[in-house]
Design an enzyme around this catalytic site. Structure first.
Site, PDB file in Angstrom:
ATOM      1  N   ASP B 144       0.852  -1.246   0.130  1.00  0.00           N
ATOM      2  CA  ASP B 144       0.041  -0.020  -0.139  1.00  0.00           C
ATOM      3  C   ASP B 144       0.810   1.335  -0.091  1.00  0.00           C
ATOM      4  OD1 ASP B 144      -2.455  -1.544  -0.113  1.00  0.00           O
ATOM      5  OD2 ASP B 144      -2.306  -1.549   2.026  1.00  0.00           O
ATOM      6  N   MET B 190      -5.647  -2.813  -6.123  1.00  0.00           N
ATOM      7  CA  MET B 190      -5.679  -2.579  -4.533  1.00  0.00           C
ATOM      8  C   MET B 190      -5.517  -1.394  -4.211  1.00  0.00           C
ATOM      9  SD  MET B 190      -4.042  -6.299  -3.149  1.00  0.00           S
ATOM     10  CE  MET B 190      -5.207  -7.736  -2.937  1.00  0.00           C
ATOM     11  N   TYR B 297      -4.972 -10.786  -5.638  1.00  0.00           N
ATOM     12  CA  TYR B 297      -3.650 -11.502  -5.087  1.00  0.00           C
ATOM     13  C   TYR B 297      -2.529 -11.182  -6.385  1.00  0.00           C
ATOM     14  CZ  TYR B 297      -5.962 -12.397  -0.853  1.00  0.00           C
ATOM     15  OH  TYR B 297      -6.491 -12.662   0.358  1.00  0.00           O
ATOM     16  N   LEU B 298      -3.094 -11.485  -7.478  1.00  0.00           N
ATOM     17  CA  LEU B 298      -1.972 -11.408  -8.636  1.00  0.00           C
ATOM     18  C   LEU B 298      -1.127 -10.529  -8.610  1.00  0.00           C
ATOM     19  CD1 LEU B 298      -3.823 -12.924 -11.998  1.00  0.00           C
ATOM     20  CD2 LEU B 298      -3.363 -13.913  -9.744  1.00  0.00           C
ATOM     21  N   GLN B 299      -1.355  -9.242  -8.242  1.00  0.00           N
ATOM     22  CA  GLN B 299      -0.624  -7.915  -8.165  1.00  0.00           C
ATOM     23  C   GLN B 299       0.299  -8.130  -7.107  1.00  0.00           C
ATOM     24  OE1 GLN B 299      -3.185  -4.292  -7.137  1.00  0.00           O
ATOM     25  NE2 GLN B 299      -4.757  -6.010  -6.883  1.00  0.00           N
TER      26      GLN B 299
END
Lengths: 420, 420
Positions: B144, B190, B297-299
């Site tokens: 983040d 995200m 979640y891939l990122q």
């Protein structure tokens, strides 16, 4: 033999490696300057021919053309535009011949999936009927891997590699967190009728119990109770469950888990949404925290992690297409032929367009485990060679350097505009 | 000075490079055998300490430990488990000290985001209060990028690179097809409260008009009418529109475009679903065909395309954490310090945990263009260095070779089980 121009067009959904095929067509044609004058590319595929929007690739430098080999997407534009039978779409076939005649085009290279091979075949029939000499060569391309008569389709190996790696990586994330967080992860992948792409996720499983734990194929009817029972068993056994679902997953009888009524130009339903539907089902019935990813276009454009084997095959079919034309062949498609035995070896063969057109090659039942939720060793033996090798694009400043074409249009010669 | 053991734990959402930090902690501690006896890793983060589930990393070979540097996910397990203030969670803080005492743990390395730095700070206070000598070092980690006092956070650079590349690649796909197919593509990324990840997509724009055309940040209130108008303008101008949307995109007043009532252990809303909501809005109001991808979640697990700079920084903070402990520092966190000028250079500085805890660093308004839909040159200058370089994992048989640990647990010494 008088020099004539060639027309090359990309059709249907693009892939991470379709431009490698374009690269091969242009590079190979440049090796036969006595035969090929210029290679014209259709702007937005076959529409470029119908609208007389031809891109003159002879104005692109060797370096730019070479860089097509590592650039995803369709460099000249592609389209979803289906020509129907010779009677229904008579005006369009005639227009193609008219444009080809106006621009002295003697070679038609059509790079696409089943529908496109059908079009290439019909164009060859129409040119014969109209007495216009035209060499028509189809070139296989589809991430769906559903063309017959070729062992696999260029474009598939790279999406397979992307899906297998993404599944493996996401699984490492979920297993790290499952004690207190997400228990179920769903990755939605493409594949309307054939489960080849979902199957590729199975390459992330090295041994029994490895993720993905459940693969949903369009070929296997979805049974909600059985599915939920399996999810629960997997979570109880491993603490988490990784699911890879084809967008075309459907119930017995063919009703898609998620289908809208919107259709694309080929009459296919526009899909997407299996993952959230499964996720809600699991949350509602089993209460597990979930996450889902929808790979969508990322999977078919991920040139950064393309399969080297796929890039080589995409190039090889483009090269072979031109060489077929040089050899005087017509109405054929280069096909990838797997040699028996190991290690994996492949050669380029030849398939008649009449036999390729409009057939869909589904996964053999023997590629799917008895319970319908995974792939067999036989499937792994088929799939594994297709993802071999990495073929990284060059980078500058942290980003891949993808080529950009000049896109210079050939001056129009026809006064009539064609309404498509 | 007597040898003592170290405890290392991974906390919160994992990243593509958190294991590079683990690698550095273990490798660096091994360089000071007179100081550190063994490094114990918490199984599933801080839960491992509370439940006395300690993984003995001394039993992992140098080679396995080295391979952590290129393995995504959290190798020892992570968790979402928040310790609250010293009074509310008193029993848990005491339990930690009890476990540390039982296993002669004198060093506490806590690798996580803002909540975790807060925990590390509180543990340091509690150990002091209880008279138990413990060195507490926080180690930054979060995709983040929202920690204060560090120029950026390890984990962010790799997700930024993934998002920028994926946006660029998908855009090449859409531009190829937009004449007859998808006009609008949305990538959901995200970022609950801070738009750093979405901002990274802006690195795919080299010049005015390049995709992504619209970026939606949590920092900028979403206005439906303005948004739709912009989408329409972009499609009219370019033929297609690429949108990158933060999961935390919200209306004026803070109502999320899509928020469920489900919360995770930190009290954060479980998000996901902005892309389909935007897609339906566009389809309904403007009629454009859309596609969307949800990177999920891939990122954050995409180690295959990690930023080399990020890997190096993730390693550096782990190394510095141990060196801080060696130097006798306490209640601090290694921070990444950007040196003035170009080319980009960074060093490791030091931030007091008391000041890091529970602060969220949002995107400065000056990083977002006046219209709120893109990033400024200032943002690019900040972001670009963080995605520099590729650091490919090794491959075998077409797949990345990610390391697998033995996970040997240390024998429990406490009779009391702790209920978490």
């Amino acid at each position: 033999m008088a020099k004539r121009n060639a027309f090359y067009a990309q059709s249907g959904g693009v892939t991470a490696v379709i431009n490698a095929t374009a690269c091969a067509v242009i590079q190979t044609a440049r090796q036969y300057p006595d035969l090929f004058d210029k290679v014209y590319a259709g702007h937005n595929g076959i529409l470029g021919a119908l609208k007389e929007e031809l891109i003159d690739t002879s104005l692109e430098t060797d370096r730019t053309v070479a860089a097509l080999k590592h650039t995803p997407g369709g460099a000249f534009g592609s389209c979803r535009y289906k020509l129907r039978d010779l009677e229904t779409s008579k005006a369009e076939y005639e227009r193609l011949i008219e444009v080809f005649y106006a621009h002295n085009i003697g070679y038609f290279f059509y790079n696409g999936g089943g529908d496109s091979q059908d079009t290439a075949y019909k164009v060859s029939q129409m040119s014969e009927k109209m007495g216009y000499p035209l060499t028509c060569i189809g070139i296989p391309k589809t991430i769906d891997n559903d063309l017959p008569l070729t062992d696999n389709c260029p474009g598939f190996g790279s999406v397979a590699k992307y899906v297998a790696i993404s599944t493996q990586e996401a699984a490492l994330d979920i297993i790290s967190m499952c004690e207190t967080s997400t228990k179920v992860f769903i990755l939605e992948v493409m594949g309307r009728h054939a489960g080849w792409i979902a199957a590729a996720a199975g390459l992330a499983s090295y041994q029994e119990g490895d993720p993905p734990h459940i693969i949903l194929f369009p070929e296997i009817a979805f049974n909600k109770e059985r599915f939920l029972k399996r999810v629960q068993e997997v979570v109880q056994q491993h603490g988490y469950c990784v699911i890879v679902a084809s967008e075309g997953t459907c119930y017995e009888g063919g009703r898609m888990l998620h289908a809208t009524t919107e259709q694309d130009a080929f009459g296919h339903l526009q899909l997407g949404g299996v993952a959230p539907i499964l996720a809600k089902m699991i949350k509602h019935e089993l209460g597990y925290k979930y996450h889902y990813a929808v790979a969508d276009y990322l999977q078919r454009s991920a040139r950064h992690i393309a399969s080297k084997t796929d890039v080589e095959q995409a190039y090889a079919v483009g090269k072979a297409a031109v060489e077929f034309a040089v050899a005087g062949k017509n109405a054929v498609m280069p096909a990838i032929v797997r040699q028996p035995g190991t290690p994996y070896q492949w050669t380029i063969g030849e398939a008649p367009l009449s036999e390729v057109a409009n057939q869909e090659k589904l996964m053999p039942r023997s590629f799917i485990t008895d319970d319908g939720y995974h792939i067999t060793q036989e499937a792994k033996a088929y799939l594994e060679p297709l993802i071999q090798g990495e073929d990284y694009p060059p980078y500058y400043n942290g980003m891949p350097v993808y080529t950009d074409l000049k896109h210079t249009f050939v001056a129009k010669k026809l006064s009539r505009l064609f309404k498509v």
